[in-house]
Design an enzyme around this catalytic site. Sequence first.
Site, PDB file in Angstrom:
ATOM      1  N   LYS A 140      -5.195 -10.691  -6.283  1.00 27.31           N
ATOM      2  CA  LYS A 140      -6.385 -10.939  -5.457  1.00 27.31           C
ATOM      3  C   LYS A 140      -7.594 -10.152  -5.962  1.00 27.31           C
ATOM      4  O   LYS A 140      -7.449  -9.010  -6.385  1.00 27.31           O
ATOM      5  CB  LYS A 140      -6.010 -10.500  -4.031  1.00 27.31           C
ATOM      6  N   LYS A 159       0.823  -1.210   0.000  1.00 27.76           N
ATOM      7  CA  LYS A 159       0.000   0.000   0.000  1.00 27.76           C
ATOM      8  C   LYS A 159       0.854   1.256   0.000  1.00 27.76           C
ATOM      9  O   LYS A 159       0.531   2.243  -0.655  1.00 27.76           O
ATOM     10  CB  LYS A 159      -0.954   0.005   1.207  1.00 27.76           C
ATOM     11  N   LYS A 211     -11.993  -5.168  -3.594  1.00 26.18           N
ATOM     12  CA  LYS A 211     -13.060  -4.165  -3.631  1.00 26.18           C
ATOM     13  C   LYS A 211     -12.638  -2.943  -4.424  1.00 26.18           C
ATOM     14  O   LYS A 211     -13.452  -2.241  -4.984  1.00 26.18           O
ATOM     15  CB  LYS A 211     -13.305  -3.624  -2.224  1.00 26.18           C
TER      16      LYS A 211
END
Length: 328
Positions: free
Chosen positions: A193, A112, A196
Amino acid sequence: MKDRVFSGIQPSGNLTIGNYLGALSNFSKQQDKYDCIYCVVDLHAITSGIDPKTLHERSFEIMALYLASGLDPNKSIIFYQSHVPAHAELMWALNVITPLGQLQRMTQFKAKSAKKDEIQAGLLNYPILMAGDIVLYDAKYVPVGDDQRQHIEFTRDLVEKFNGIYGETFIMPEMLKTKSGARIMSLQDPTSKMSKSDEDDKASIFILDEPKRIEKKIKSAVTDSLGNIDYNNEQLGLKNLINIYSAITLKSPEEIVSEYSGKGYGAFKGDLAQIVVEALRPIQENYKEIISDKGELERIYKDGADKANEIASKKLSEVYEKIGFVKK
Ligand code: AMP
Ligand code: TRP
């Protein structure tokens, strides 16, 4: 006394079938066996820089999805993290004993922060807040998807560390995982992955997607040119679709392969789309009803916060006493 289960999902975006198969579907299954507490982790969500309006809407959405997927407020405690001040308070006590290097080595932090110009301390400290969530309730089992494994390991290290310094205070938690749903991959890139926050809408199936949309996404899921139904690492796109099929029907990948041997990808994808649509239909129907009654939702989350506060504030007092703070 039953063992306790604790888990949480961030209200940071539309939930995907990855969230559903890796975590949410596993929540309601635990309700009869364990003493369950499920949290909407809004304190975690603000590390993503989400804007207030979106956060507010998503927070209601996730609470409604918890209920729609079968969480029963008469069996489980369901609440918002920000309604229980002990989460932020315990975090400080854990913060002061956490080695900086360990936080900097966390893979989610590295991934991140690599995308950011300015890296905030909250992103770094995220795993401490999560560890606090779990130990605050003496949770023994934590149902989460595979991507949270390192955070659970981190929690275990922190438990050992705290207990080592201040004496036996927290119990050692363990990850409780589902088999085939633990890691659902993107439909457009099976090496990453399903998330969202994927910018490509076709990459993820959302729990609230309409049937037509689900069908379209599955039909356009990336596969390969081999053309035969098999379960291996050369056919990662197909493997992911088989995992989804398997997680919903509880058939093993081997059974699915033999059922579809000799058939083409088209037939398999068509059936899978129907299976996903049918699995989500009852949740979507429940969701519509639940989200339309904000008064009832409010009653449920307030009651959840009261119950969670009672447990959490007791634990926090115990922790403060161990640390040596003067009792008020
Ligand atoms: P998050 O979206 O990060 O708040 O994750 C909520 C829960 O869903 C966590 O337990 C994750 O491990 C799980 N989860 C998220 N994405 C996936 C995925 N693609 N496959 C399986 N589980 C997932
Ligand atoms: N970090 C988790 C995720 O992104 C969410 C989370 C926060 C959580 N606190 C938790 C999960 C405690 C389980 C237990 O999915």
